[in-house]
Motif scaffolding. Sequence first.
Motif, PDB file in Angstrom:
ATOM      1  N   LYS A  39       1.339  28.162  51.187  1.00 50.61           N
ATOM      2  CA  LYS A  39       0.880  26.950  50.500  1.00 50.61           C
ATOM      3  C   LYS A  39       1.796  25.763  50.804  1.00 50.61           C
ATOM      4  N   THR A  40       3.099  25.980  50.578  1.00 53.38           N
ATOM      5  CA  THR A  40       4.043  24.890  50.839  1.00 53.38           C
ATOM      6  C   THR A  40       3.999  24.498  52.314  1.00 53.38           C
ATOM      7  N   THR A  41       3.851  25.492  53.167  1.00 50.24           N
ATOM      8  CA  THR A  41       3.818  25.205  54.608  1.00 50.24           C
ATOM      9  C   THR A  41       2.641  24.291  54.967  1.00 50.24           C
TER      10      THR A  41
ATOM     11  N   PHE B  18       7.856  17.373  46.277  1.00 51.20           N
ATOM     12  CA  PHE B  18       8.424  18.646  46.723  1.00 51.20           C
ATOM     13  C   PHE B  18       8.402  19.674  45.604  1.00 51.20           C
ATOM     14  N   GLN B  19       8.577  20.930  45.998  1.00 60.29           N
ATOM     15  CA  GLN B  19       8.526  22.026  45.025  1.00 60.29           C
ATOM     16  C   GLN B  19       9.660  21.913  44.000  1.00 60.29           C
ATOM     17  N   ASN B  20      10.869  21.607  44.485  1.00 57.21           N
ATOM     18  CA  ASN B  20      11.968  21.360  43.550  1.00 57.21           C
ATOM     19  C   ASN B  20      12.022  19.877  43.298  1.00 57.21           C
TER      20      ASN B  20
ATOM     21  N   LEU C 149       0.969  17.531  45.491  1.00 55.49           N
ATOM     22  CA  LEU C 149       1.979  17.944  44.518  1.00 55.49           C
ATOM     23  C   LEU C 149       2.224  19.443  44.656  1.00 55.49           C
ATOM     24  N   ASP C 150       3.488  19.807  44.876  1.00 54.60           N
ATOM     25  CA  ASP C 150       3.830  21.220  45.030  1.00 54.60           C
ATOM     26  C   ASP C 150       4.396  21.736  43.708  1.00 54.60           C
ATOM     27  N   GLU C 151       3.637  22.543  43.022  1.00 56.54           N
ATOM     28  CA  GLU C 151       4.015  23.142  41.742  1.00 56.54           C
ATOM     29  C   GLU C 151       4.592  22.133  40.753  1.00 56.54           C
ATOM     30  N   PRO C 152       3.773  21.160  40.342  1.00 57.28           N
ATOM     31  CA  PRO C 152       4.287  20.091  39.480  1.00 57.28           C
ATOM     32  C   PRO C 152       4.668  20.551  38.075  1.00 57.28           C
TER      33      PRO C 152
HETATM   34 MG   LIG Z   1       5.825  27.018  47.892  1.00 62.84          MG
END
Ligand SMILES: [Mg+2]
Lengths: 250, 399
Positions: free
Chosen positions: A49-51, A91-93, A175-178
């Motif tokens: 997913k992030t990729t 970003f995720q973080n 949005l990555d894991e907001p």
């Molecule tokens: Mg990810």
Amino acid sequence: MTGFQMPKPVLAIEGLTVSFDGFKAVDDLNLYLDRNEVRVVIGPNGAGKTTVLDLICGKTRATSGSIQFDGRELTKMKEFDIVRAGVGRKFQNPSIYENLSVFENLEMSYPAGRKVFGALFFKRSAEVIARVEEVAAEIGLAGQLHSEAGLLSHGQKQWLEIGMLLMQDPELLMLDEPVAGMSVSERAQTAELLKRISQGRSVLVIEHDMEFVKSIAHKVTVLHQGKVLAEGSMDAVQNNPKVIEVYLGH
Amino acid sequence: MNSTLDKFFGGKQGGIGLLVLAALILVVFPLALDSFRLNMVGKYLTYAFVAVGLVLCWGYGGILSLGQGIFFGLGGYCMAMFLKLEASDPESTKIQSTPGIPDFMDWNQITELPLFWQPFQSFGFTLLAVVAVPAILALVIGMAMFKRRVGDVYFSIVTQAIAAILTILIIGQQGLTGGVNGITDLKTLLGWDIRTDEAKIILYFVNAALLLGCILIGRFILASKLGRLLMAMRDKEERVRFSGYDVASFKIFVFCVAASFSAIGGAMFTLQVGFMSPSFVGIVPSIEMVIFAAVGGRMSLLGAVYGALLVNYGKTVFSESFPELWLYFMGGLFIAVVMYFPNGLAGLWHSHASKWLARLRLPSRRQPPAAAAQPAEQPPASGAGTIDAVPAKQLESTP
Ligand SMILES: [Mg+2]
Ligand SMILES: Nc1ncnc2c1ncn2[C@@H]1O[C@H](COP(=O)(O)OP(=O)(O)OP(=O)(O)O)[C@@H](O)[C@H]1O
């Protein structure tokens, strides 16, 4: 092109593949995102997913395939050009400037003074201030404008980063894991925020939290081993036996 | 208007710090020191240009160049070439086999002024070259390294390698550069004898004024959005890149600014000391210059000046008695500063002395009845007030 995509999609990913030393993190992926659509991508850890977001925003370069955004091919563009074309990515973080104030964090994303001499002679005009205040109000940080961003709570940091994207007024917001690490009430507030800010733009969200997904998604895409396992409404996806087996069953 | 001034002077606090430094180098030193010692301080201050540049590119930009001697040297050599040509007029070199060219060329059987020396007959060109040659080299190095996203450590090593290569090149090409001795026997600048005490005092003031000018430029950069971008990049480079900025271009810019400052220092060194040699170009001087900035405080433009002054004073005193121990002492000093005082003297000042001063001042501040007229303690978000007065919490959080 095809009769199925009646309105031209704002984002068209076709045959997208990236291979890390032979390991295909994203494998011949096709994904179309409509204007004003809120799409959520779910899938187990390591599904890629992030990729996919990395590939869209240019952080990772595709091995093959194409990513068309508003008719422009993103796979060959520089990262900052992709942003300037209207793609914003969280970003995720939470990724904010801890040492700067909330105001300065938001101002940093204001789309002016982006080149060396532009930045050197950038003026904090009334327009800039108004825009920063507007966005700060939107993300619920109007009262913290002048506090140091590093002192915010985890949830507020996530909102701040979303606010930084809003400053750019992107056409596509990713949005990555907001809501990762947020409390229940913060999650609800974030869902409300997302509904407001998705007006007039397309949003691509990665999320694991099913309650949250349900509350915002127009359509859900399930990713597994770099491929689309299922796609459709939340209900359809949730009742899909393949999806239950690899992801939701856990 | 006021805010533009603030950008240069760094708010009230920054303005006071700058005035103190200006008073020290423009008034106290010239009054207290004889011309020999004043000239020595002038020499130390030429290193301060490099240290101020390092505050911008290392302290704020996160780019640790271990090769600033390259730019100091190039600036110095450009100036030295002009002065050498002036000192080599046919009349004073008539005993050479080819009169009118620098003596070391004659010794190396060169019979004609090399092409790249010719423009240095013009003073205007020389002034331009002092800044432009090092800046262009920095631009080329920066483009090659930052556009390719070369890692920080790798960048530092490459700058060291370039410093070493340049030294070898200068030493090897004796006929063109004066070799290991450098360019010596410089006499006059546009007919004005630079070896007299009077000339040295005037050059000291020119040098001091230029240094203060560089500090003001540095402050302007740091107070601008570009300064905040540099800090943001050090913290979250990816976030900056994916906010639509070409991160490499900002790194290249500060690196070029730092190179230009170093070069001005180098040129002023040549003028005040009367020669330039490869011993100011190589690896060791380049690292020494980083130590000046580290000791003074890599986040403080003013601190860098004090660092350059103190370390060089220490070097002069110390190396007279224990010349062979000095290098070890420098190494130890560097390690100690990096490990225990990452923000150097400026950091110590901010965490101790300024608090103590504030405590002294506080009671009297409550006196004036017009409390409303009191300026807000918290600087506005503009960040203008925080340039040399980096808030303590920020100082502590820097690695
Ligand atoms: Mg990810
Ligand atoms: N730059 C890289 N080099 C090598 N492998 C990578 C790289 N980036 C990602 N991967 C691998 O690709 C796979 C997909 O990773 P990705 O981060 O996209 O997963 P994800 O779906 O976002 O997972 P999560 O839900 O845990 O965030 C993982 O196995 C990961 O180890």
